[in-house]
Write a protein that holds these residues in place. Structure first.
Motif, PDB file in Angstrom:
ATOM      1  N   MET A   1       0.704  -1.052  -0.025  1.00  0.00           N
ATOM      2  CA  MET A   1       0.055   0.023   0.142  1.00  0.00           C
ATOM      3  C   MET A   1       0.766   1.235  -0.158  1.00  0.00           C
ATOM      4  N   TYR A   2       0.653   2.050  -0.958  1.00  0.00           N
ATOM      5  CA  TYR A   2       1.308   3.409  -0.897  1.00  0.00           C
ATOM      6  C   TYR A   2       0.317   4.531  -1.441  1.00  0.00           C
ATOM      7  N   ALA A   3       0.862   5.750  -1.295  1.00  0.00           N
ATOM      8  CA  ALA A   3      -0.033   6.903  -1.360  1.00  0.00           C
ATOM      9  C   ALA A   3       0.910   8.152  -2.051  1.00  0.00           C
ATOM     10  N   ILE A   4       0.286   8.904  -2.727  1.00  0.00           N
ATOM     11  CA  ILE A   4       1.143  10.118  -3.251  1.00  0.00           C
ATOM     12  C   ILE A   4       0.423  11.197  -2.600  1.00  0.00           C
ATOM     13  N   VAL A   5       1.110  11.931  -1.692  1.00  0.00           N
ATOM     14  CA  VAL A   5       0.924  13.040  -0.888  1.00  0.00           C
ATOM     15  C   VAL A   5       1.401  14.378  -1.033  1.00  0.00           C
ATOM     16  N   ASN A   6       0.617  15.439  -0.830  1.00  0.00           N
ATOM     17  CA  ASN A   6       1.525  16.788  -1.062  1.00  0.00           C
ATOM     18  C   ASN A   6       1.594  17.168   0.321  1.00  0.00           C
ATOM     19  N   ILE A   7       3.102  17.370   0.600  1.00  0.00           N
ATOM     20  CA  ILE A   7       3.663  17.638   1.633  1.00  0.00           C
ATOM     21  C   ILE A   7       4.636  19.256   1.438  1.00  0.00           C
ATOM     22  N   ALA A   8       4.111  20.109   2.274  1.00  0.00           N
ATOM     23  CA  ALA A   8       4.830  21.342   2.164  1.00  0.00           C
ATOM     24  C   ALA A   8       5.114  21.873   0.684  1.00  0.00           C
ATOM     25  N   GLY A   9       3.983  21.612  -0.097  1.00  0.00           N
ATOM     26  CA  GLY A   9       4.273  21.898  -1.453  1.00  0.00           C
ATOM     27  C   GLY A   9       4.741  21.134  -2.548  1.00  0.00           C
ATOM     28  N   GLN A  10       5.439  19.872  -1.953  1.00  0.00           N
ATOM     29  CA  GLN A  10       6.039  19.013  -2.821  1.00  0.00           C
ATOM     30  C   GLN A  10       5.282  17.745  -2.777  1.00  0.00           C
ATOM     31  N   GLN A  11       5.164  16.942  -3.963  1.00  0.00           N
ATOM     32  CA  GLN A  11       4.512  15.689  -3.663  1.00  0.00           C
ATOM     33  C   GLN A  11       5.450  14.490  -3.440  1.00  0.00           C
ATOM     34  N   PHE A  12       5.259  13.638  -2.570  1.00  0.00           N
ATOM     35  CA  PHE A  12       6.060  12.474  -2.345  1.00  0.00           C
ATOM     36  C   PHE A  12       5.249  11.081  -2.412  1.00  0.00           C
ATOM     37  N   LYS A  13       5.924  10.176  -2.841  1.00  0.00           N
ATOM     38  CA  LYS A  13       5.198   8.668  -2.663  1.00  0.00           C
ATOM     39  C   LYS A  13       5.690   8.008  -1.427  1.00  0.00           C
ATOM     40  N   VAL A  38      -4.145  13.706  -0.055  1.00  0.00           N
ATOM     41  CA  VAL A  38      -3.663  12.980  -0.532  1.00  0.00           C
ATOM     42  C   VAL A  38      -4.105  12.678  -2.117  1.00  0.00           C
ATOM     43  N   LEU A  39      -3.648  12.749  -3.047  1.00  0.00           N
ATOM     44  CA  LEU A  39      -3.753  12.806  -4.404  1.00  0.00           C
ATOM     45  C   LEU A  39      -4.184  11.355  -5.097  1.00  0.00           C
ATOM     46  N   LEU A  40      -3.258  10.354  -4.532  1.00  0.00           N
ATOM     47  CA  LEU A  40      -3.602   9.102  -5.078  1.00  0.00           C
ATOM     48  C   LEU A  40      -3.273   8.040  -4.011  1.00  0.00           C
ATOM     49  N   ALA A  41      -3.974   6.831  -3.985  1.00  0.00           N
ATOM     50  CA  ALA A  41      -3.557   5.857  -3.099  1.00  0.00           C
ATOM     51  C   ALA A  41      -4.057   4.426  -3.773  1.00  0.00           C
ATOM     52  N   GLU A  42      -2.945   3.693  -3.317  1.00  0.00           N
ATOM     53  CA  GLU A  42      -3.060   2.189  -3.834  1.00  0.00           C
ATOM     54  C   GLU A  42      -3.136   1.375  -2.713  1.00  0.00           C
ATOM     55  N   GLU A  97       8.837  10.058   9.884  1.00  0.00           N
ATOM     56  CA  GLU A  97       8.579   8.677   9.486  1.00  0.00           C
ATOM     57  C   GLU A  97       7.034   8.485   9.500  1.00  0.00           C
ATOM     58  N   ILE A  98       6.527   7.788   8.244  1.00  0.00           N
ATOM     59  CA  ILE A  98       5.253   7.414   8.146  1.00  0.00           C
ATOM     60  C   ILE A  98       4.785   6.448   8.739  1.00  0.00           C
ATOM     61  N   THR A  99       3.566   6.767   9.576  1.00  0.00           N
ATOM     62  CA  THR A  99       3.198   5.763  10.622  1.00  0.00           C
ATOM     63  C   THR A  99       1.975   4.866   9.973  1.00  0.00           C
ATOM     64  N   GLY A 100       1.237   5.717   9.146  1.00  0.00           N
ATOM     65  CA  GLY A 100      -0.080   5.179   8.563  1.00  0.00           C
ATOM     66  C   GLY A 100      -0.482   5.746   7.809  1.00  0.00           C
ATOM     67  N   ILE A 101      -1.286   5.318   6.752  1.00  0.00           N
ATOM     68  CA  ILE A 101      -1.969   5.575   5.574  1.00  0.00           C
ATOM     69  C   ILE A 101      -3.388   4.762   5.836  1.00  0.00           C
ATOM     70  N   SER A 102      -4.468   5.900   5.803  1.00  0.00           N
ATOM     71  CA  SER A 102      -5.855   5.421   5.876  1.00  0.00           C
ATOM     72  C   SER A 102      -6.359   6.154   4.590  1.00  0.00           C
ATOM     73  N   ILE A 103      -7.699   5.290   3.891  1.00  0.00           N
ATOM     74  CA  ILE A 103      -8.275   5.739   3.018  1.00  0.00           C
ATOM     75  C   ILE A 103      -9.650   6.276   3.283  1.00  0.00           C
TER      76      ILE A 103
END
Length: 103
Positions: A1-13, A38-42, A97-103
């Protein structure tokens, strides 16, 4: 499971238990923060895409430390004019550190 998220004006996978260096964030070390842009989630091959951002989706992270990046030297010169200008810069980063992703 991963997500593309906008953090402080930049996009991170991002994925769970991943470490990231992002531009300086407000908050103290050890604090927990949430990113709701969150822009995209898988998840198991199923993709969720929002028009702007996914509604109800969020990524939680923990701030580990605040630090400075490597020094970047900016040097300007005009030949035969005697003009030289040296300047430097160290960007401020936050290690999270990414601790969790919830959709």
């Amino acid at each position: 499971m991963y997500a593309i998220v906008n953090i402080a004006g930049q996009q991170f996978k991002v994925a769970k238990d991943q470490y990231l260096f992002v531009h300086r964030l407000q908050g103290e070390e050890g604090a927990s923060i949430e990113f709701d842009n969150v822009l995209l989630a898988e998840n198991n091959g199923k993709f969720s895409v929002g028009a702007d951002a996914l509604k109800g989706a969020k990524v939680t992270a923990k701030i580990l430390s605040h630090l400075k990046g490597d020094k970047v030297i900016v040097f300007k010169k005009k030949r035969r004019k005697g003009y030289k200008k040296k300047n430097g810069h160290r960007q401020q980063f936050t290690k999270i550190e990414i601790t969790g992703i919830s959709i």
